[in-house]
Write a protein that holds these residues in place. Structure first.
Motif, PDB file in Angstrom:
ATOM      1  N   ARG A 290      -5.693  -3.162  -8.649  1.00  0.00           N
ATOM      2  CA  ARG A 290      -6.860  -3.143  -9.537  1.00  0.00           C
ATOM      3  C   ARG A 290      -7.871  -2.090  -9.076  1.00  0.00           C
ATOM      4  N   SER A 291      -8.070  -2.000  -7.776  1.00  0.00           N
ATOM      5  CA  SER A 291      -9.007  -1.023  -7.227  1.00  0.00           C
ATOM      6  C   SER A 291      -8.555   0.401  -7.537  1.00  0.00           C
ATOM      7  N   HIS A 292      -7.278   0.690  -7.350  1.00  0.00           N
ATOM      8  CA  HIS A 292      -6.764   2.029  -7.633  1.00  0.00           C
ATOM      9  C   HIS A 292      -6.838   2.340  -9.123  1.00  0.00           C
ATOM     10  N   ALA A 293      -6.573   1.328  -9.954  1.00  0.00           N
ATOM     11  CA  ALA A 293      -6.652   1.553 -11.402  1.00  0.00           C
ATOM     12  C   ALA A 293      -8.068   1.947 -11.805  1.00  0.00           C
ATOM     13  N   ARG A 294      -9.053   1.319 -11.192  1.00  0.00           N
ATOM     14  CA  ARG A 294     -10.451   1.586 -11.528  1.00  0.00           C
ATOM     15  C   ARG A 294     -10.927   2.902 -10.920  1.00  0.00           C
ATOM     16  N   ARG A 295     -10.502   3.161  -9.676  1.00  0.00           N
ATOM     17  CA  ARG A 295     -11.031   4.310  -8.939  1.00  0.00           C
ATOM     18  C   ARG A 295     -10.263   5.597  -9.219  1.00  0.00           C
ATOM     19  N   ASP A 296      -8.908   5.485  -9.257  1.00  0.00           N
ATOM     20  CA  ASP A 296      -8.090   6.692  -9.320  1.00  0.00           C
ATOM     21  C   ASP A 296      -7.307   6.848 -10.622  1.00  0.00           C
ATOM     22  N   ALA A 297      -7.133   5.747 -11.352  1.00  0.00           N
ATOM     23  CA  ALA A 297      -6.307   5.763 -12.573  1.00  0.00           C
ATOM     24  C   ALA A 297      -4.936   6.358 -12.291  1.00  0.00           C
ATOM     25  N   SER A 298      -4.378   6.011 -11.123  1.00  0.00           N
ATOM     26  CA  SER A 298      -3.068   6.524 -10.739  1.00  0.00           C
ATOM     27  C   SER A 298      -2.362   5.498  -9.866  1.00  0.00           C
ATOM     28  N   PRO A 299      -1.165   5.072 -10.286  1.00  0.00           N
ATOM     29  CA  PRO A 299      -0.482   5.353 -11.537  1.00  0.00           C
ATOM     30  C   PRO A 299      -1.335   4.987 -12.763  1.00  0.00           C
ATOM     31  N   GLU A 300      -0.960   5.564 -13.888  1.00  0.00           N
ATOM     32  CA  GLU A 300      -1.763   5.379 -15.092  1.00  0.00           C
ATOM     33  C   GLU A 300      -1.739   3.938 -15.590  1.00  0.00           C
TER      34      GLU A 300
ATOM     35  N   TYR B 287       1.202 -15.876   2.723  1.00  0.00           N
ATOM     36  CA  TYR B 287       2.031 -15.200   1.727  1.00  0.00           C
ATOM     37  C   TYR B 287       1.266 -15.021   0.417  1.00  0.00           C
ATOM     38  N   GLY B 288       0.672 -16.105  -0.088  1.00  0.00           N
ATOM     39  CA  GLY B 288      -0.099 -16.004  -1.319  1.00  0.00           C
ATOM     40  C   GLY B 288      -1.271 -15.061  -1.185  1.00  0.00           C
ATOM     41  N   ALA B 289      -1.929 -15.094  -0.008  1.00  0.00           N
ATOM     42  CA  ALA B 289      -3.064 -14.195   0.225  1.00  0.00           C
ATOM     43  C   ALA B 289      -2.604 -12.737   0.235  1.00  0.00           C
ATOM     44  N   SER B 290      -1.411 -12.483   0.777  1.00  0.00           N
ATOM     45  CA  SER B 290      -0.908 -11.102   0.800  1.00  0.00           C
ATOM     46  C   SER B 290      -0.610 -10.603  -0.609  1.00  0.00           C
ATOM     47  N   LYS B 291      -0.157 -11.500  -1.471  1.00  0.00           N
ATOM     48  CA  LYS B 291       0.084 -11.109  -2.857  1.00  0.00           C
ATOM     49  C   LYS B 291      -1.231 -10.862  -3.601  1.00  0.00           C
ATOM     50  N   LEU B 292      -2.249 -11.643  -3.281  1.00  0.00           N
ATOM     51  CA  LEU B 292      -3.562 -11.402  -3.881  1.00  0.00           C
ATOM     52  C   LEU B 292      -4.120 -10.065  -3.412  1.00  0.00           C
ATOM     53  N   PHE B 293      -3.879  -9.713  -2.146  1.00  0.00           N
ATOM     54  CA  PHE B 293      -4.249  -8.376  -1.665  1.00  0.00           C
ATOM     55  C   PHE B 293      -3.587  -7.308  -2.530  1.00  0.00           C
ATOM     56  N   GLY B 294      -2.293  -7.477  -2.817  1.00  0.00           N
ATOM     57  CA  GLY B 294      -1.590  -6.499  -3.638  1.00  0.00           C
ATOM     58  C   GLY B 294      -2.212  -6.368  -5.016  1.00  0.00           C
TER      59      GLY B 294
ATOM     60  N   TYR C 225       0.831  -1.202   0.000  1.00  0.00           N
ATOM     61  CA  TYR C 225       0.000   0.000   0.000  1.00  0.00           C
ATOM     62  C   TYR C 225       0.873   1.263   0.000  1.00  0.00           C
ATOM     63  N   ASN C 226       1.936   1.267   0.811  1.00  0.00           N
ATOM     64  CA  ASN C 226       2.814   2.437   0.877  1.00  0.00           C
ATOM     65  C   ASN C 226       3.473   2.719  -0.465  1.00  0.00           C
ATOM     66  N   VAL C 227       3.916   1.668  -1.145  1.00  0.00           N
ATOM     67  CA  VAL C 227       4.539   1.846  -2.461  1.00  0.00           C
ATOM     68  C   VAL C 227       3.527   2.399  -3.456  1.00  0.00           C
ATOM     69  N   LEU C 228       2.325   1.872  -3.430  1.00  0.00           N
ATOM     70  CA  LEU C 228       1.276   2.369  -4.325  1.00  0.00           C
ATOM     71  C   LEU C 228       0.960   3.835  -4.027  1.00  0.00           C
ATOM     72  N   LYS C 229       0.829   4.163  -2.751  1.00  0.00           N
ATOM     73  CA  LYS C 229       0.508   5.544  -2.367  1.00  0.00           C
ATOM     74  C   LYS C 229       1.652   6.498  -2.723  1.00  0.00           C
ATOM     75  N   ALA C 230       2.894   6.073  -2.481  1.00  0.00           N
ATOM     76  CA  ALA C 230       4.040   6.923  -2.804  1.00  0.00           C
ATOM     77  C   ALA C 230       4.138   7.147  -4.312  1.00  0.00           C
ATOM     78  N   ALA C 231       3.881   6.098  -5.091  1.00  0.00           N
ATOM     79  CA  ALA C 231       3.900   6.242  -6.548  1.00  0.00           C
ATOM     80  C   ALA C 231       2.805   7.201  -7.002  1.00  0.00           C
TER      81      ALA C 231
ATOM     82  N   ASN D  69      -5.285  -6.962  -5.859  1.00  0.00           N
ATOM     83  CA  ASN D  69      -6.622  -6.368  -5.760  1.00  0.00           C
ATOM     84  C   ASN D  69      -6.568  -4.877  -5.448  1.00  0.00           C
ATOM     85  N   ILE D  70      -5.609  -4.450  -4.625  1.00  0.00           N
ATOM     86  CA  ILE D  70      -5.549  -3.023  -4.320  1.00  0.00           C
ATOM     87  C   ILE D  70      -5.049  -2.242  -5.532  1.00  0.00           C
TER      88      ILE D  70
END
Length: 302
Positions: free
Chosen positions: A157-167, A145-152, A90-96, A154-155
């Motif tokens: 995908r959610s940002h791509a749909r909601r915020d389109a950022s990063p592009e 571990y696998g579940a944590s990667k699936l979280f990544g 989440y931090n990497v996504l938010k920082a990007a 999904n989050i």
């Protein structure tokens, strides 16, 4: 063509080594590393991905981020993956997003689909076994571990749909990338031969059952089982680096998921989607090998 500025988090694991060996030094890229430890030979921002304020400056001025940093122990407890894999992603996504980075390549894992292997192995390792998973197959993580990667995934995908950022965002379900010494389909089996009885299981060791731990001799049942599995799951360093390169050069994807695996005849993960969308052209097939490279008489097709 202008130089693309790329930040790699966690660049000193097995996947990171592949990028250092095959992409670092290419004129079209200018790389910066983010790692918990100092590496004087590289431009490195020292910080932990679980600390947003500490990592945030590393993202300024970057065109793309390749996020590899994670707790990589497939058998990790939930408490072991929360900070590095969930908070960290989440931090990497938010920082990007906050820095205006255009592309994010996320290192997911084949463990997102791990229960398929548990349910179908060892017959799954045969070339004619009737199972091929694609990017639309139902995820079945085999642990935290696998579940944590699936979280990544999904989050992102959610940002791509909601915020389109990063592009542009890419999730790569990485199969078995190995260090240069063991970068061949006999690598896991040979590592078991090399490590001896004193070996303690490390974070990067993939264990699907307890018979795979410890050491063994060439020709043993454990050795042959490890060979069969890696012939199916091997992702050569050059194929992995090529797939990341395809993502960094792509201009059409908003969000998508791809399997990072070589073109192994016995693989159970789809490569057609990456070929069609990204222009992925894997060069390696683990099933072409008939022995490890250091054994006299062994050969493979290049």
């Amino acid at each position: 063509m202008s130089t693309q500025r790329v930040l790699i988090t966690g660049p000193f694991g097995e996947a990171g080594e592949a990028l250092r060996n095959h992409l670092v030094g290419e004129d079209r890229y200018e790389f910066t590393f983010l790692d918990r430890n100092e590496h004087p030979e590289y431009e490195t921002h020292v910080a932990d991905v679980s600390d947003y304020e500490a990592i945030r400056p590393a993202f300024d001025g970057q065109d793309a981020v390749v996020h590899l940093a994670a707790q990589s122990d497939a058998g990790a407890d939930f408490g072991d993956v929360v900070e590095p894999n969930i908070v960290g992603t989440y931090n990497v996504l938010k920082a990007a997003q906050d820095a205006g980075v255009e592309k994010l390549v996320f290192a997911s894992s084949q463990r997102v689909m791990g229960l398929y292997e548990e349910d179908h192995a060892p017959e799954l390792y045969e070339e004619e076994y009737p199972l091929l998973l694609d990017h639309e197959s139902l995820p079945k993580p085999d642990g935290y571990y696998g579940a944590s990667k699936l979280f990544g995934e999904n989050i992102l995908r959610s940002h791509a749909r909601r915020d389109a950022s990063p592009e542009q965002m890419f999730s790569l379900r990485i199969s078995s990338v190995r260090t240069e010494r063991y970068d061949h389909p006999y690598g896991d089996a040979e590592r078991g031969v090399d490590r001896g009885d004193e070996h303690e299981l490390g974070d990067d060791d993939e264990v699907w059952d307890q018979s795979q731990t410890g050491s063994w001799e060439r020709g043993s049942e454990q050795y042959e089982r490890m060979v069969k599995r890696l012939k199916a799951t091997w992702t050569s360093q050059r194929d992995f680096a090529h797939l990341v390169d395809c993502c960094l050069q792509n201009e059409t994807v908003t969000y998508d998921t791809f399997y990072a695996v070589s073109d192994n005849a016995s693989r159970w993960f789809d490569t057609e989607h990456a070929k069609e969308v990204l222009g992925y052209e894997p060069k390696d097939d683990g099933c072409r090998w008939d022995g490890p490279p250091e054994v006299e008489g062994a050969s493979s097709e290049s």
